[in-house]
Motif scaffolding. Structure first.
Motif, PDB file in Angstrom:
ATOM      1  N   ARG A   1       0.825  -1.210   0.000  1.00  0.00           N
ATOM      2  CA  ARG A   1       0.000   0.000   0.000  1.00  0.00           C
ATOM      3  C   ARG A   1       0.862   1.264   0.000  1.00  0.00           C
ATOM      4  O   ARG A   1       0.523   2.262  -0.647  1.00  0.00           O
ATOM      5  CB  ARG A   1      -0.933  -0.013   1.203  1.00  0.00           C
ATOM      6  CG  ARG A   1      -2.005  -1.089   1.102  1.00  0.00           C
ATOM      7  CD  ARG A   1      -2.930  -1.089   2.294  1.00  0.00           C
ATOM      8  NE  ARG A   1      -3.929  -2.148   2.174  1.00  0.00           N
ATOM      9  CZ  ARG A   1      -4.839  -2.431   3.088  1.00  0.00           C
ATOM     10  NH1 ARG A   1      -4.880  -1.710   4.209  1.00  0.00           N
ATOM     11  NH2 ARG A   1      -5.702  -3.407   2.898  1.00  0.00           N
ATOM     12  N   ALA A   2       1.975   1.229   0.737  1.00  0.00           N
ATOM     13  CA  ALA A   2       2.851   2.402   0.769  1.00  0.00           C
ATOM     14  C   ALA A   2       3.447   2.675  -0.603  1.00  0.00           C
ATOM     15  O   ALA A   2       3.444   3.820  -1.089  1.00  0.00           O
ATOM     16  CB  ALA A   2       3.957   2.195   1.799  1.00  0.00           C
ATOM     17  N   LEU A   3       3.935   1.632  -1.258  1.00  0.00           N
ATOM     18  CA  LEU A   3       4.565   1.821  -2.563  1.00  0.00           C
ATOM     19  C   LEU A   3       3.542   2.201  -3.627  1.00  0.00           C
ATOM     20  O   LEU A   3       3.850   2.977  -4.542  1.00  0.00           O
ATOM     21  CB  LEU A   3       5.324   0.556  -2.970  1.00  0.00           C
ATOM     22  CG  LEU A   3       6.795   0.491  -2.513  1.00  0.00           C
ATOM     23  CD1 LEU A   3       6.953   0.735  -1.025  1.00  0.00           C
ATOM     24  CD2 LEU A   3       7.423  -0.835  -2.910  1.00  0.00           C
ATOM     25  N   ALA A   4       2.321   1.686  -3.503  1.00  0.00           N
ATOM     26  CA  ALA A   4       1.274   2.075  -4.449  1.00  0.00           C
ATOM     27  C   ALA A   4       0.958   3.562  -4.319  1.00  0.00           C
ATOM     28  O   ALA A   4       0.787   4.269  -5.323  1.00  0.00           O
ATOM     29  CB  ALA A   4       0.018   1.237  -4.205  1.00  0.00           C
ATOM     30  N   ALA A   5       0.893   4.058  -3.088  1.00  0.00           N
ATOM     31  CA  ALA A   5       0.622   5.485  -2.884  1.00  0.00           C
ATOM     32  C   ALA A   5       1.771   6.336  -3.409  1.00  0.00           C
ATOM     33  O   ALA A   5       1.559   7.399  -4.012  1.00  0.00           O
ATOM     34  CB  ALA A   5       0.387   5.764  -1.404  1.00  0.00           C
ATOM     35  N   LEU A   6       3.005   5.868  -3.193  1.00  0.00           N
ATOM     36  CA  LEU A   6       4.175   6.642  -3.605  1.00  0.00           C
ATOM     37  C   LEU A   6       4.448   6.540  -5.102  1.00  0.00           C
ATOM     38  O   LEU A   6       5.352   7.220  -5.609  1.00  0.00           O
ATOM     39  CB  LEU A   6       5.401   6.188  -2.813  1.00  0.00           C
ATOM     40  CG  LEU A   6       5.381   6.562  -1.322  1.00  0.00           C
ATOM     41  CD1 LEU A   6       6.494   5.840  -0.573  1.00  0.00           C
ATOM     42  CD2 LEU A   6       5.506   8.071  -1.138  1.00  0.00           C
ATOM     43  N   ALA A   7       3.687   5.714  -5.813  1.00  0.00           N
ATOM     44  CA  ALA A   7       3.809   5.693  -7.277  1.00  0.00           C
ATOM     45  C   ALA A   7       3.365   7.022  -7.874  1.00  0.00           C
ATOM     46  O   ALA A   7       3.741   7.363  -8.999  1.00  0.00           O
ATOM     47  CB  ALA A   7       2.983   4.544  -7.850  1.00  0.00           C
ATOM     48  N   ASP A   8       2.575   7.769  -7.123  1.00  0.00           N
ATOM     49  CA  ASP A   8       2.169   9.116  -7.532  1.00  0.00           C
ATOM     50  C   ASP A   8       3.274  10.082  -7.115  1.00  0.00           C
ATOM     51  O   ASP A   8       3.529  10.263  -5.917  1.00  0.00           O
ATOM     52  CB  ASP A   8       0.857   9.479  -6.836  1.00  0.00           C
ATOM     53  CG  ASP A   8       0.363  10.878  -7.186  1.00  0.00           C
ATOM     54  OD1 ASP A   8       1.112  11.649  -7.828  1.00  0.00           O
ATOM     55  OD2 ASP A   8      -0.776  11.208  -6.798  1.00  0.00           O
ATOM     56  N   PRO A   9       3.966  10.729  -8.052  1.00  0.00           N
ATOM     57  CA  PRO A   9       5.062  11.638  -7.676  1.00  0.00           C
ATOM     58  C   PRO A   9       4.604  12.830  -6.853  1.00  0.00           C
ATOM     59  O   PRO A   9       5.429  13.495  -6.213  1.00  0.00           O
ATOM     60  CB  PRO A   9       5.632  12.082  -9.026  1.00  0.00           C
ATOM     61  CG  PRO A   9       4.545  11.833 -10.019  1.00  0.00           C
ATOM     62  CD  PRO A   9       3.792  10.644  -9.513  1.00  0.00           C
ATOM     63  N   GLY A  10       3.295  13.089  -6.840  1.00  0.00           N
ATOM     64  CA  GLY A  10       2.785  14.179  -6.026  1.00  0.00           C
ATOM     65  C   GLY A  10       2.694  13.839  -4.553  1.00  0.00           C
ATOM     66  O   GLY A  10       2.459  14.723  -3.721  1.00  0.00           O
ATOM     67  N   VAL A  11       2.868  12.552  -4.214  1.00  0.00           N
ATOM     68  CA  VAL A  11       2.862  12.121  -2.818  1.00  0.00           C
ATOM     69  C   VAL A  11       4.306  12.030  -2.345  1.00  0.00           C
ATOM     70  O   VAL A  11       5.103  11.265  -2.887  1.00  0.00           O
ATOM     71  CB  VAL A  11       2.150  10.759  -2.656  1.00  0.00           C
ATOM     72  CG1 VAL A  11       2.228  10.289  -1.202  1.00  0.00           C
ATOM     73  CG2 VAL A  11       0.701  10.867  -3.101  1.00  0.00           C
ATOM     74  N   GLY A  12       4.642  12.802  -1.323  1.00  0.00           N
ATOM     75  CA  GLY A  12       6.018  12.821  -0.830  1.00  0.00           C
ATOM     76  C   GLY A  12       6.277  11.832   0.278  1.00  0.00           C
ATOM     77  O   GLY A  12       7.407  11.369   0.452  1.00  0.00           O
TER      78      GLY A  12
END
Length: 381
Positions: free
Chosen positions: A184-195
């Motif tokens: 779940r963490a890596l899926a969220a961080l796939a968005d470059p807008g999420v730091g």
């Protein structure tokens, strides 16, 4: 009163009768394995649990599993920590800052990371930032030494050592109990807008503050934003990092995973009059959550009564406001009022020795040591 007594391979744990379900404790004692034996004796207003095994370490592991079940904490297979090996090419570097709370890290935190990360290539980096820590259980992990109790410097050192594309920062008073946490963490961080993502977002006057329970980021972003500001010794560094990410246009999002933050174990060990006892109570999972909260509340009251702690709180927040004043004002914070508040907090101590602590790290460390029961903290368990 909660208490742990040790005699060779036997641990005797005393808990108040009204603090735990004695029948549940008996059920947990009956399920102890790994060559250990446990018995529960009711003694007036107390319940005494005796755990016997081949040696003290085995008795401690059995006691931690027993009380973990009784208090509703997670249990992990025996040998989880001992059997783990870092991946040769880790994707996620898990960084644990460990000033004093090594028993909890050994029995709860590290097994939780390992057990919940199965199927993923991870490495674990333990940054030692205190004393009285038994290093032997962590020898097969990657280890480093940093300045005593300095949160910002310790985590920065851990990230410098990291080999993974992602870093996950863990406080020493939390655990993760979700096999989906990495996915779940890596899926969220796939968005470059999420730091950054974290299960826990605190609030500072309405602004989110990302907590390391864990805090997961791309290692590249951590380095680009500068990591934790090492001006801060303890506290405010998480607010600073959160604002640094948001000021450059990235979001900090909550990660929906099962975890627990047993808040304040580290500060409680620093401020408690009997930290050797407290370390064992934490590590063997003897204390229910309500008792941990009470210990933390008392510790914080003692800490904030120290003039140099009050001075540092004011000084650190003024530094933070100086860095991010424009960003904070744009996000609805009344910066002039906050400056006045923190300047007032600092002002009574400007003519005392406390003023030296902000600029002289050696004096700051001496002041922290004066608060601690150093002899007890240094005693091995």
């Amino acid at each position: 009163m909660f208490r742990v007594d040790r005699d060779g391979g036997t641990l005797s744990v005393t808990v108040p009768r009204n603090a735990i379900d004695a029948e549940l404790l008996r059920q947990s004692a009956a399920s102890v394995n790994g060559g250990a034996h446990a018995r529960v004796v009711e003694d007036g207003a107390a319940v005494v649990v005796e755990v016997t095994a081949g040696d003290g370490a085995a008795a401690g592991a059995a006691a931690s599993a027993l009380f973990g079940r009784a208090n509703g904490y997670p249990a992990f297979p025996a040998g989880t920590l001992e059997g783990f090996r870092n991946a040769e090419r880790p994707v996620v570097s898990c960084i644990v800052l460990l000033p004093f709370n090594d028993l909890f890290a050994r029995h709860v935190l590290l097994p939780s990371i390992i057990h919940s990360s199965r199927g993923h290539d991870i490495e674990i980096i333990v940054v030692l930032a205190g004393f009285g820590v038994d290093r032997e259980p962590f020898q097969h992990l990657r280890m480093a030494e940093s300045e005593m109790a300095c949160i910002s410097k310790g985590y920065n050192l851990g990230v410098e050592m990291a080999r993974g594309e992602y870093v996950a920062l863990f406080h020493d008073d939390c655990y993760v109990a979700d096999p989906e946490w990495i996915g779940r963490a890596l899926a969220a961080l796939a968005d470059p807008g999420v730091g950054a993502v974290t299960p826990e977002l605190d609030s500072w006057f309405g602004l989110p503050v990302a907590k390391g329970v864990p805090l997961v980021m791309r290692r590249r972003d951590w380095r680009e934003v500068g990591g934790y500001d090492e001006y801060y010794f303890v506290g405010v560094e998480d607010m600073d990092l959160t604002c640094a990410l948001r000021a450059r246009g990235q979001r900090v999002e909550r990660l929906d995973v099962r975890y627990a933050h047993l808040r304040g174990m580290g500060s409680s060990l620093v401020a408690h009059e009997s930290p050797h006892q407290l370390k064992q109570l934490f590590g063997y999972q003897v204390l229910p959550r309500t008792a941990i909260a009470g210990v933390h509340r008392d510790a914080m009251q003692r800490l904030v009564s120290q003039p140099f702690i009050r001075f540092l709180e004011g000084q650190y927040h003024l530094h933070f406001l100086e860095k991010f004043g424009d960003f904070l004002a744009d996000n609805g914070v009344d910066v002039p009022m906050r400056r006045e508040m923190y300047a007032h907090m600092r002002h009574p101590h400007l003519l005392t020795p406390a003023v030296a602590y902000a600029s002289n790290r050696e004096k700051l460390l001496d002041a922290y040591r004066e608060m601690m029961n150093v002899d007890e903290l240094a005693r091995p368990v």
